[in-house]
Design a protein around this motif. Sequence first.
Motif, PDB file in Angstrom:
ATOM      1  N   ARG A 135       0.973  -1.194  -0.066  1.00  0.00           N
ATOM      2  CA  ARG A 135       0.068   0.216   0.013  1.00  0.00           C
ATOM      3  C   ARG A 135       0.826   1.379  -0.021  1.00  0.00           C
ATOM      4  O   ARG A 135       1.841   1.199   0.588  1.00  0.00           O
ATOM      5  N   ARG A 136       0.665   2.377  -0.558  1.00  0.00           N
ATOM      6  CA  ARG A 136       1.095   3.575  -0.548  1.00  0.00           C
ATOM      7  C   ARG A 136       0.502   4.634   0.432  1.00  0.00           C
ATOM      8  O   ARG A 136      -0.007   5.277   0.073  1.00  0.00           O
ATOM      9  N   ARG A 137       0.661   4.263   1.416  1.00  0.00           N
ATOM     10  CA  ARG A 137       0.404   4.833   2.804  1.00  0.00           C
ATOM     11  C   ARG A 137       1.290   5.433   3.857  1.00  0.00           C
ATOM     12  O   ARG A 137       1.123   5.730   4.927  1.00  0.00           O
ATOM     13  N   LEU A 138       2.509   5.761   3.463  1.00  0.00           N
ATOM     14  CA  LEU A 138       3.358   5.836   4.498  1.00  0.00           C
ATOM     15  C   LEU A 138       2.832   7.280   5.113  1.00  0.00           C
ATOM     16  O   LEU A 138       3.236   7.446   6.230  1.00  0.00           O
ATOM     17  N   GLN A 139       2.719   8.218   4.097  1.00  0.00           N
ATOM     18  CA  GLN A 139       2.576   9.536   4.665  1.00  0.00           C
ATOM     19  C   GLN A 139       1.348   9.608   5.707  1.00  0.00           C
ATOM     20  O   GLN A 139       1.419  10.307   6.727  1.00  0.00           O
ATOM     21  N   ASP A 140       0.344   8.823   5.420  1.00  0.00           N
ATOM     22  CA  ASP A 140      -1.140   8.560   6.239  1.00  0.00           C
ATOM     23  C   ASP A 140      -0.473   8.045   7.719  1.00  0.00           C
ATOM     24  O   ASP A 140      -1.139   8.597   8.781  1.00  0.00           O
ATOM     25  N   VAL A 141       0.453   7.200   7.532  1.00  0.00           N
ATOM     26  CA  VAL A 141       0.893   6.803   8.997  1.00  0.00           C
ATOM     27  C   VAL A 141       1.639   7.785   9.854  1.00  0.00           C
ATOM     28  O   VAL A 141       1.579   7.840  10.770  1.00  0.00           O
ATOM     29  N   LEU A 142       2.669   8.530   8.969  1.00  0.00           N
ATOM     30  CA  LEU A 142       3.405   9.632   9.717  1.00  0.00           C
ATOM     31  C   LEU A 142       2.353  10.517  10.214  1.00  0.00           C
ATOM     32  O   LEU A 142       2.658  11.018  11.255  1.00  0.00           O
ATOM     33  N   ASP A 143       1.406  10.928   9.375  1.00  0.00           N
ATOM     34  CA  ASP A 143       0.451  12.061   9.769  1.00  0.00           C
ATOM     35  C   ASP A 143      -0.372  11.645  10.995  1.00  0.00           C
ATOM     36  O   ASP A 143      -0.861  12.082  11.943  1.00  0.00           O
ATOM     37  N   GLY A 144      -0.712  10.170  11.137  1.00  0.00           N
ATOM     38  CA  GLY A 144      -1.500   9.615  12.138  1.00  0.00           C
ATOM     39  C   GLY A 144      -0.706   9.762  13.513  1.00  0.00           C
ATOM     40  O   GLY A 144      -1.406   9.874  14.514  1.00  0.00           O
ATOM     41  N   LEU A 145       0.527   9.379  13.490  1.00  0.00           N
ATOM     42  CA  LEU A 145       1.425   9.235  14.769  1.00  0.00           C
ATOM     43  C   LEU A 145       1.478  10.679  15.216  1.00  0.00           C
ATOM     44  O   LEU A 145       1.331  10.800  16.456  1.00  0.00           O
ATOM     45  N   ALA A 146       1.723  11.819  14.257  1.00  0.00           N
ATOM     46  CA  ALA A 146       1.899  12.940  14.738  1.00  0.00           C
ATOM     47  C   ALA A 146       0.539  13.567  15.342  1.00  0.00           C
ATOM     48  O   ALA A 146       0.280  14.274  16.365  1.00  0.00           O
ATOM     49  N   ALA A 147      -0.866  13.272  14.695  1.00  0.00           N
ATOM     50  CA  ALA A 147      -2.045  13.428  15.123  1.00  0.00           C
ATOM     51  C   ALA A 147      -2.086  12.786  16.662  1.00  0.00           C
ATOM     52  O   ALA A 147      -3.013  13.610  17.563  1.00  0.00           O
ATOM     53  N   ALA A 148      -1.978  11.593  16.945  1.00  0.00           N
ATOM     54  CA  ALA A 148      -1.960  11.142  18.145  1.00  0.00           C
ATOM     55  C   ALA A 148      -1.319  11.763  19.229  1.00  0.00           C
ATOM     56  O   ALA A 148      -1.669  12.156  20.336  1.00  0.00           O
ATOM     57  N   ASP A 149       0.158  12.354  18.949  1.00  0.00           N
ATOM     58  CA  ASP A 149       0.839  13.087  19.885  1.00  0.00           C
ATOM     59  C   ASP A 149       0.265  14.382  20.072  1.00  0.00           C
ATOM     60  O   ASP A 149       0.093  14.735  21.379  1.00  0.00           O
ATOM     61  N   ALA A 150      -0.422  14.975  18.943  1.00  0.00           N
ATOM     62  CA  ALA A 150      -1.025  16.453  19.155  1.00  0.00           C
ATOM     63  C   ALA A 150      -2.218  16.237  20.142  1.00  0.00           C
ATOM     64  O   ALA A 150      -2.607  17.059  20.822  1.00  0.00           O
ATOM     65  N   ALA A 151      -2.877  14.988  20.101  1.00  0.00           N
ATOM     66  CA  ALA A 151      -4.172  14.720  20.970  1.00  0.00           C
ATOM     67  C   ALA A 151      -3.910  14.258  22.304  1.00  0.00           C
ATOM     68  O   ALA A 151      -4.910  14.303  22.945  1.00  0.00           O
ATOM     69  N   GLY A 152      -2.581  14.416  22.879  1.00  0.00           N
ATOM     70  CA  GLY A 152      -2.134  13.972  24.067  1.00  0.00           C
ATOM     71  C   GLY A 152      -2.230  12.401  24.174  1.00  0.00           C
ATOM     72  O   GLY A 152      -2.268  12.007  25.547  1.00  0.00           O
ATOM     73  N   LEU A 153      -2.249  11.532  23.187  1.00  0.00           N
ATOM     74  CA  LEU A 153      -2.377  10.039  23.300  1.00  0.00           C
ATOM     75  C   LEU A 153      -0.998   9.731  23.512  1.00  0.00           C
ATOM     76  O   LEU A 153      -0.208   9.003  22.511  1.00  0.00           O
ATOM     77  N   SER A 154      -0.021  10.163  24.544  1.00  0.00           N
ATOM     78  CA  SER A 154       1.310  10.037  24.826  1.00  0.00           C
ATOM     79  C   SER A 154       1.684   9.262  26.075  1.00  0.00           C
ATOM     80  O   SER A 154       0.544   9.057  26.961  1.00  0.00           O
ATOM     81  N   PRO A 155       2.790   8.443  26.174  1.00  0.00           N
ATOM     82  CA  PRO A 155       3.823   8.531  25.287  1.00  0.00           C
ATOM     83  C   PRO A 155       3.481   7.673  23.821  1.00  0.00           C
ATOM     84  O   PRO A 155       2.880   6.630  23.919  1.00  0.00           O
ATOM     85  N   VAL A 156       3.673   8.267  22.617  1.00  0.00           N
ATOM     86  CA  VAL A 156       3.294   7.386  21.337  1.00  0.00           C
ATOM     87  C   VAL A 156       4.452   6.353  21.162  1.00  0.00           C
ATOM     88  O   VAL A 156       5.622   7.045  21.217  1.00  0.00           O
TER      89      VAL A 156
END
Length: 329
Positions: A135-156
């Motif tokens: 699948r060509r979804r690398l950027q979606d994964v990177l964006d998802g991890l960043a969104a989790a961090d921004a939402a306070g779902l940490s430590p990621v």
Amino acid sequence: MLIDRYGRIATDLRVSLTDRCNLRCTYCMPEEGLAWLPKPELLTDDEVVRLVRIGVERLGIREVRFTGGEPLLRRGLVDIVSGCAQLSPRPELSLTTNAVGLARMAGTLADAGLDRVNGSLDTLKAERFESLTHRRRLQDVLDGLAAADAAGLSPVKVNAVLMRDVNDDEAPELLGWALENGYELRFIEQMPLDAQHGWQRDEMVTAGDILASLQRLYELTPEHPEERGSAPAEKWLVNGGPDRVGIIASVTRPFCGTCDRTRLTADGQVRTCLFAREESDLRGAMRDGASDEEIAQRWRVAMAGKAAGHGIDDPGFLQPGRPMSAIGG
């Protein structure tokens, strides 16, 4: 309590919400996918919450992690998280995900009561990601991890599986990226849980291999040199800390003697171990009208029979009938 004959007490529940996935990682399932569980066999949202409640209220469960397949594909995920967040005593709630759809859901999940996220990422190279996952979804994964961090779902936490002559050259690069973004990276030894049954021990990248690769660029010192308890990851301080990197060496450095996990599949089966070849049916009992205490007792009996270890080194070892995607990580 969920106590086995070796005195181990299970307080950590892994709940698979679906066997479906939107990636096709080569070490997990074939490119064409698998035959998915029929919907009537899956636990309903209410049934999932009920079983988690029984675990929390009657059996001493303190941590609940939602897994898959890919749990973000479960339509009722937010309601399940919300229902479990209202339990008393409130368990710690986390999610293991490939992060493909996390950018749009991270905030909603945090509002529902999710505490933390474990994401999966095996490479930072777009072409290699496509080769590994189909699948060509690398950027979606990177964006998802960043969104989790921004939402306070940490430590990621980010899980990476290294494969020989595929991505084993990326260990230092992955660690540098994780440190830069404030994520906690954990390398996981590839385990014999692929649907294709193609795993070969002499081809796997071991914890020793990973450490040797990292130590070419980083100074690593054990965080807990004496005892890590029931935590699956051995952790090292990077360049004196506070940053850390972990390695889950399930094959070469097993931690079975302190395991505190119990597992529930998407179709309501209790598994005592990732590598167990037997399951105990809670869904059938529940749908036949069993009381909470009757279900709890079935769960206790199942866990009492937990084996001493996963047995990968035994000459007669056989992979479980279900692959990782159908068991839950």
